[in-house]
Design an enzyme around this catalytic site. Structure first.
Site, PDB file in Angstrom:
ATOM      1  N   TRP A  77       0.831  -1.193   0.000  1.00  0.00           N
ATOM      2  CA  TRP A  77       0.000   0.000   0.000  1.00  0.00           C
ATOM      3  C   TRP A  77       0.882   1.267   0.000  1.00  0.00           C
ATOM      4  CZ3 TRP A  77      -4.902  -0.462  -1.440  1.00  0.00           C
ATOM      5  CH2 TRP A  77      -5.553  -1.698  -1.246  1.00  0.00           C
ATOM      6  N   SER A  78       0.654   2.185   0.929  1.00  0.00           N
ATOM      7  CA  SER A  78       1.322   3.492   0.854  1.00  0.00           C
ATOM      8  C   SER A  78       2.797   3.460   1.212  1.00  0.00           C
ATOM      9  CB  SER A  78       0.596   4.505   1.740  1.00  0.00           C
ATOM     10  OG  SER A  78      -0.643   4.852   1.175  1.00  0.00           O
ATOM     11  N   THR A  79       3.302   2.350   1.686  1.00  0.00           N
ATOM     12  CA  THR A  79       4.748   2.229   1.833  1.00  0.00           C
ATOM     13  C   THR A  79       5.423   2.418   0.480  1.00  0.00           C
ATOM     14  OG1 THR A  79       4.481   0.781   3.751  1.00  0.00           O
ATOM     15  CG2 THR A  79       6.607   0.717   2.669  1.00  0.00           C
ATOM     16  N   LYS A 132       4.887   4.784  -1.473  1.00  0.00           N
ATOM     17  CA  LYS A 132       5.144   6.213  -1.694  1.00  0.00           C
ATOM     18  C   LYS A 132       6.593   6.591  -1.434  1.00  0.00           C
ATOM     19  CE  LYS A 132       0.457   8.006  -0.807  1.00  0.00           C
ATOM     20  NZ  LYS A 132      -0.307   6.761  -0.577  1.00  0.00           N
ATOM     21  N   TYR A 148      -3.767  14.452   2.710  1.00  0.00           N
ATOM     22  CA  TYR A 148      -3.141  13.232   2.194  1.00  0.00           C
ATOM     23  C   TYR A 148      -3.768  12.778   0.876  1.00  0.00           C
ATOM     24  CZ  TYR A 148      -1.197   8.468   2.539  1.00  0.00           C
ATOM     25  OH  TYR A 148      -0.534   7.296   2.317  1.00  0.00           O
TER      26      TYR A 148
END
Length: 381
Positions: free
Chosen positions: A73-75, A77, A163
């Protein structure tokens, strides 16, 4: 290690002194509902923890192996932020550049003055699509880039952060494409993954599906009720509606969404953050220069985040430590993913930590298992 913590066999290596990390990791399979996971710690460029265990599927028919990949997921980014930082280092862009300098269509609807630094730090007011959007459409990069370029911002750009849970991956991806002529996944593969042996993918080939863990939704969610959401939260967190099982679909795995669909191992993420915690080198080879690390992690904005509804400090795509999210040192930074995964670096101690799992927890950030592994890593120091 206690007898209770041996219910699931833990594989890998753990340097002397870092046993608290191994014990904490093992205990999660007993008391925290862990199914399959990996954790890695790098200290001063040296891998001191590289552990994995459990099962790669909910039915527990496939063992989690050293090379098991999971959607983080957002890791993801953090890897997208790294790509942009490397382009800054090479002189192709500057954080002070207006996005529209490289992507002229982006200037529509009053967005012409938004800088790359603002875009990467969630200040652009494009935290979600203006029209109803499916997960399949979110994975159509050309479609979403066109929509976001034409869209009016929800708030005055630069006035606050909110966000951009999914859309920042489209924005960063289009910027990279405009500047390099290559998709962000291709650029990452050719300039990071392959030359530095980093087993992380933004856009996974179907041939690698055999290595991918099945993502398992949390039994409950700590997402706020829909009726309590503000307009920015509705855009960012509800369009498309969150679906914890979508990473199990091929269309999602194959997309190049640098905000949410990265597939990797904890060891791969820790190798990258190990470089960012130190002199920018992986195995003696320069990934980025120290001045680039400082530029990527310079404070862009801090304060109440419109979407996360909590205090936030943003660098150029990285979360800067706030509230002890990444341990006791203010200099630490990284990125966390929905359900528990994270990667982080602490330049003060030379410490980098990463955690990847398939059993999702209920939180966007601050997962209890992640917190415990960070605490154990610092205890080992």
């Amino acid at each position: 290690m206690s007898d209770a913590a041996t219910a699931v066999e833990i594989h890998g290596t753990c340097a002397r002194g870092f046993e608290p990390v191994r014990d904490t990791f093992a205990a999660h399979f007993v008391g925290a509902g862990e199914v399959g996971a990996s954790v890695a710690v790098v200290r001063d460029g040296e891998v001191v923890v590289d552990l994995w265990g459990g099962a790669a599927d909910q039915a527990r028919t496939r063992p989690w192996r050293r090379d098991t990949l999971a959607n983080v997921w957002s890791t993801t980014k953090g890897m997208g932020a790294l790509v942009c930082g490397m382009l800054v280092e090479r002189g192709l862009i500057a954080y002070s550049d207006k996005v529209s300098k490289h992507w002229p269509e982006f200037a529509a609807q009053g967005k012409g003055d938004i800088t790359i630094g603002q875009m990467l730090s969630h200040q652009a007011g494009l935290c979600g699509p203006a029209v109803p959007t499916t997960a399949e459409e979110m994975c159509d990069h050309a479609l979403m880039a066109q929509r976001l370029a034409a869209q009016a911002p929800i708030w005055a750009p630069g006035s606050r952060s909110g966000y951009h849970a999914l859309t920042v991956g489209i924005l960063a991806g289009e910027l990279v494409s405009r500047v390099t002529g290559k998709s962000i996944g291709t650029w990452f593969r050719e300039n990071v993954a392959q030359p530095y042996k980093v087993d992380f993918h933004i856009g996974l080939p179907a041939s690698e599906d055999v290595r991918v863990a099945e993502m398992i939704p949390a039994a409950k969610s700590n997402m706020p009720p829909p009726e309590t959401l503000n307009i920015s939260q509705i855009a960012a967190l509800g369009n498309p509606a969150p679906d914890a099982r979508v990473p199990n679909e091929r269309f999602w795995r194959g997309a190049e969404l640098s905000s949410a669909n990265g597939q990797g191992t904890a060891a791969a993420i820790a190798r990258v953050y190990g470089a960012l915690a130190g002199d920018g080198r992986i195995d003696g080879k320069v990934l980025v220069k120290p001045e680039t690390i400082r530029a990527m992690t310079d404070l862009q904005i801090e304060g109440h985040d419109e979407v996360l509804a909590m205090p936030a400090r943003w660098g150029a795509g990285f979360i800067l430590n706030v509230g002890g999210l990444y341990g006791p040192n203010d200099a630490a930074f990284g990125h966390s993913g929905w359900g528990g995964s994270f990667g982080m670096a602490d330049p003060k101690t030379g410490l980098a930590i990463a955690y990847v799992m398939n059993q999702m927890g209920p939180d966007l950030a601050g997962d209890a298992r992640a917190n415990a592994l960070i605490a154990a890593s610092y205890a080992a120091l």
